[in-house]
Design a protein around this motif. Structure first.
Motif, PDB file in Angstrom:
ATOM      1  N   SER A 183       0.818  -1.218   0.000  1.00 54.50           N
ATOM      2  CA  SER A 183       0.000   0.000   0.000  1.00 54.50           C
ATOM      3  C   SER A 183       0.848   1.263   0.000  1.00 54.50           C
ATOM      4  O   SER A 183       0.456   2.279  -0.564  1.00 54.50           O
ATOM      5  CB  SER A 183      -0.928   0.027   1.212  1.00 54.50           C
ATOM      6  OG  SER A 183      -1.854  -1.013   1.129  1.00 54.50           O
ATOM      7  N   SER A 184       1.988   1.204   0.654  1.00 55.06           N
ATOM      8  CA  SER A 184       2.834   2.394   0.760  1.00 55.06           C
ATOM      9  C   SER A 184       3.911   2.459  -0.320  1.00 55.06           C
ATOM     10  O   SER A 184       4.734   3.375  -0.307  1.00 55.06           O
ATOM     11  CB  SER A 184       3.475   2.449   2.144  1.00 55.06           C
ATOM     12  OG  SER A 184       4.341   1.348   2.327  1.00 55.06           O
ATOM     13  N   PHE A 185       3.907   1.518  -1.264  1.00 52.59           N
ATOM     14  CA  PHE A 185       4.915   1.512  -2.325  1.00 52.59           C
ATOM     15  C   PHE A 185       4.824   2.801  -3.141  1.00 52.59           C
ATOM     16  O   PHE A 185       3.744   3.205  -3.560  1.00 52.59           O
ATOM     17  CB  PHE A 185       4.736   0.304  -3.248  1.00 52.59           C
ATOM     18  CG  PHE A 185       5.742   0.262  -4.365  1.00 52.59           C
ATOM     19  CD1 PHE A 185       7.004  -0.274  -4.159  1.00 52.59           C
ATOM     20  CD2 PHE A 185       5.438   0.787  -5.614  1.00 52.59           C
ATOM     21  CE1 PHE A 185       7.946  -0.296  -5.184  1.00 52.59           C
ATOM     22  CE2 PHE A 185       6.367   0.761  -6.638  1.00 52.59           C
ATOM     23  CZ  PHE A 185       7.623   0.224  -6.421  1.00 52.59           C
ATOM     24  N   ARG A 186       5.959   3.428  -3.340  1.00 51.47           N
ATOM     25  CA  ARG A 186       6.042   4.640  -4.154  1.00 51.47           C
ATOM     26  C   ARG A 186       6.989   4.366  -5.320  1.00 51.47           C
ATOM     27  O   ARG A 186       8.112   3.933  -5.111  1.00 51.47           O
ATOM     28  CB  ARG A 186       6.574   5.834  -3.345  1.00 51.47           C
ATOM     29  CG  ARG A 186       5.725   6.198  -2.154  1.00 51.47           C
ATOM     30  CD  ARG A 186       4.431   6.886  -2.573  1.00 51.47           C
ATOM     31  NE  ARG A 186       3.568   7.119  -1.426  1.00 51.47           N
ATOM     32  CZ  ARG A 186       2.456   6.436  -1.156  1.00 51.47           C
ATOM     33  NH1 ARG A 186       2.079   5.460  -1.943  1.00 51.47           N
ATOM     34  NH2 ARG A 186       1.721   6.706  -0.116  1.00 51.47           N
ATOM     35  N   ASP A 187       6.514   4.644  -6.501  1.00 54.13           N
ATOM     36  CA  ASP A 187       7.343   4.470  -7.691  1.00 54.13           C
ATOM     37  C   ASP A 187       8.223   5.703  -7.826  1.00 54.13           C
ATOM     38  O   ASP A 187       7.731   6.802  -8.031  1.00 54.13           O
ATOM     39  CB  ASP A 187       6.457   4.290  -8.922  1.00 54.13           C
ATOM     40  CG  ASP A 187       7.265   4.090 -10.192  1.00 54.13           C
ATOM     41  OD1 ASP A 187       8.445   3.700 -10.097  1.00 54.13           O
ATOM     42  OD2 ASP A 187       6.705   4.326 -11.281  1.00 54.13           O
TER      43      ASP A 187
ATOM     44  N   MET B 221      -2.071  -0.271 -10.840  1.00 55.53           N
ATOM     45  CA  MET B 221      -2.248   1.077 -11.371  1.00 55.53           C
ATOM     46  C   MET B 221      -0.885   1.769 -11.495  1.00 55.53           C
ATOM     47  O   MET B 221      -0.574   2.380 -12.527  1.00 55.53           O
ATOM     48  CB  MET B 221      -3.168   1.900 -10.479  1.00 55.53           C
ATOM     49  CG  MET B 221      -3.411   3.293 -11.011  1.00 55.53           C
ATOM     50  SD  MET B 221      -4.434   4.298  -9.933  1.00 55.53           S
ATOM     51  CE  MET B 221      -3.433   4.347  -8.471  1.00 55.53           C
ATOM     52  N   LYS B 222      -0.057   1.648 -10.474  1.00 50.57           N
ATOM     53  CA  LYS B 222       1.273   2.262 -10.508  1.00 50.57           C
ATOM     54  C   LYS B 222       2.122   1.643 -11.612  1.00 50.57           C
ATOM     55  O   LYS B 222       2.861   2.340 -12.304  1.00 50.57           O
ATOM     56  CB  LYS B 222       1.958   2.105  -9.142  1.00 50.57           C
ATOM     57  CG  LYS B 222       1.282   2.920  -8.063  1.00 50.57           C
ATOM     58  CD  LYS B 222       1.821   2.596  -6.692  1.00 50.57           C
ATOM     59  CE  LYS B 222       0.985   3.308  -5.633  1.00 50.57           C
ATOM     60  NZ  LYS B 222       1.315   2.902  -4.292  1.00 50.57           N
ATOM     61  N   TYR B 223       2.006   0.347 -11.773  1.00 52.33           N
ATOM     62  CA  TYR B 223       2.758  -0.370 -12.804  1.00 52.33           C
ATOM     63  C   TYR B 223       2.358   0.139 -14.189  1.00 52.33           C
ATOM     64  O   TYR B 223       3.217   0.465 -15.014  1.00 52.33           O
ATOM     65  CB  TYR B 223       2.475  -1.867 -12.668  1.00 52.33           C
ATOM     66  CG  TYR B 223       3.400  -2.767 -13.460  1.00 52.33           C
ATOM     67  CD1 TYR B 223       4.465  -3.402 -12.839  1.00 52.33           C
ATOM     68  CD2 TYR B 223       3.192  -3.023 -14.808  1.00 52.33           C
ATOM     69  CE1 TYR B 223       5.309  -4.261 -13.534  1.00 52.33           C
ATOM     70  CE2 TYR B 223       4.025  -3.872 -15.520  1.00 52.33           C
ATOM     71  CZ  TYR B 223       5.082  -4.489 -14.873  1.00 52.33           C
ATOM     72  OH  TYR B 223       5.906  -5.335 -15.572  1.00 52.33           O
TER      73      TYR B 223
ATOM     74  N   SER C 257       3.110   3.365 -19.112  1.00 50.49           N
ATOM     75  CA  SER C 257       2.601   4.426 -19.990  1.00 50.49           C
ATOM     76  C   SER C 257       3.586   5.581 -20.091  1.00 50.49           C
ATOM     77  O   SER C 257       3.830   6.107 -21.180  1.00 50.49           O
ATOM     78  CB  SER C 257       1.255   4.954 -19.478  1.00 50.49           C
ATOM     79  OG  SER C 257       0.252   3.993 -19.648  1.00 50.49           O
ATOM     80  N   ALA C 258       4.160   5.969 -18.967  1.00 44.09           N
ATOM     81  CA  ALA C 258       5.147   7.055 -18.966  1.00 44.09           C
ATOM     82  C   ALA C 258       6.386   6.658 -19.761  1.00 44.09           C
ATOM     83  O   ALA C 258       6.944   7.477 -20.505  1.00 44.09           O
ATOM     84  CB  ALA C 258       5.522   7.427 -17.534  1.00 44.09           C
ATOM     85  N   GLU C 259       6.798   5.420 -19.630  1.00 41.44           N
ATOM     86  CA  GLU C 259       7.987   4.949 -20.332  1.00 41.44           C
ATOM     87  C   GLU C 259       7.732   4.869 -21.837  1.00 41.44           C
ATOM     88  O   GLU C 259       8.640   5.114 -22.633  1.00 41.44           O
ATOM     89  CB  GLU C 259       8.414   3.583 -19.784  1.00 41.44           C
ATOM     90  CG  GLU C 259       9.742   3.104 -20.270  1.00 41.44           C
ATOM     91  CD  GLU C 259      10.944   3.912 -19.765  1.00 41.44           C
ATOM     92  OE1 GLU C 259      12.027   3.738 -20.343  1.00 41.44           O
ATOM     93  OE2 GLU C 259      10.791   4.697 -18.814  1.00 41.44           O
ATOM     94  N   LEU C 260       6.507   4.564 -22.222  1.00 37.77           N
ATOM     95  CA  LEU C 260       6.172   4.507 -23.647  1.00 37.77           C
ATOM     96  C   LEU C 260       6.363   5.865 -24.319  1.00 37.77           C
ATOM     97  O   LEU C 260       6.620   5.935 -25.520  1.00 37.77           O
ATOM     98  CB  LEU C 260       4.730   4.018 -23.847  1.00 37.77           C
ATOM     99  CG  LEU C 260       4.505   2.532 -23.633  1.00 37.77           C
ATOM    100  CD1 LEU C 260       3.015   2.204 -23.662  1.00 37.77           C
ATOM    101  CD2 LEU C 260       5.256   1.703 -24.652  1.00 37.77           C
TER     102      LEU C 260
END
Length: 180
Positions: free
Chosen positions: A32-36, A102-104, A109-112
């Motif tokens: 839950s607290s994972f931050r990318d 969702m984060k994944y 999407s950002a990397e694309l």
């Protein structure tokens, strides 16, 4: 907690339940607290999220196995077990996996946006869709926000595919006519 149980078996089961709950709660909290962190490479970030999903899946699976063998014992010793039900910690773990998906997908999407197309782009899309599918199967669906991230990924994949086809058509037309 153990002083509430007279029998050694009851104490052992009580300790097993307490540790099981604490381990799963810690795991759910970690997810839950994972931050990318955008400063880390995409590959590294995606691997961390995949490893975290595996831990969530194993935790839920191990709990279901433990629940089957422990239910009668825990009931007999009046050890609380509502946390072991699908509506307990498991639902929190599944929700954490959906947020992780969702984060994944947002990271993919950002990397694309930054990759130049080709095989790397295709591999990213496949990775994103596989991860999304795996979480969808595990959690039993997505929430609205995660569904939106999936649709964004799908739209980018379509756009990338259309762009790739356009480039291929240009190359084909170029090779048929005069040198470009």
């Amino acid at each position: 907690m153990c002083k509430h149980f007279d029998a050694p078996d009851a104490r052992a089961d009580g300790v097993e339940a307490a540790f099981g709950y604490c381990d799963l709660k810690k795991l759910e909290s970690e997810a839950s607290s994972f931050r990318d962190d955008a400063r880390h490479s995409c590959g590294s970030a995606l691997k961390k999220m995949q490893a975290l999903l595996e831990k969530l899946e194993h935790g839920a699976y191990n709990l279901s196995r433990m629940r089957e063998s422990a239910t009668n014992r825990y009931k007999g010793f009046q050890i609380p077990m509502s946390w072991m039900l699908e509506t307990g910690i498991v639902s929190q773990i599944k929700l954490a996996s959906v947020k992780l998906a969702m984060k994944y997908m947002k990271r993919v999407s950002a990397e694309l946006e930054t990759v130049g197309g080709g095989a790397e782009e295709e591999e990213l899309i496949v990775q994103g869709v596989r991860f999304a599918f795996r979480v969808h199967q595990f959690a039993g669906g997505f929430d609205v926000e995660t569904m939106r991230a999936f649709q964004e990924l799908r739209d980018k994949a379509r756009s990338c595919h259309a762009q790739s086809q356009s480039q291929q058509q240009q190359k084909l037309a170029c090779s048929r006519s005069t040198p470009c």
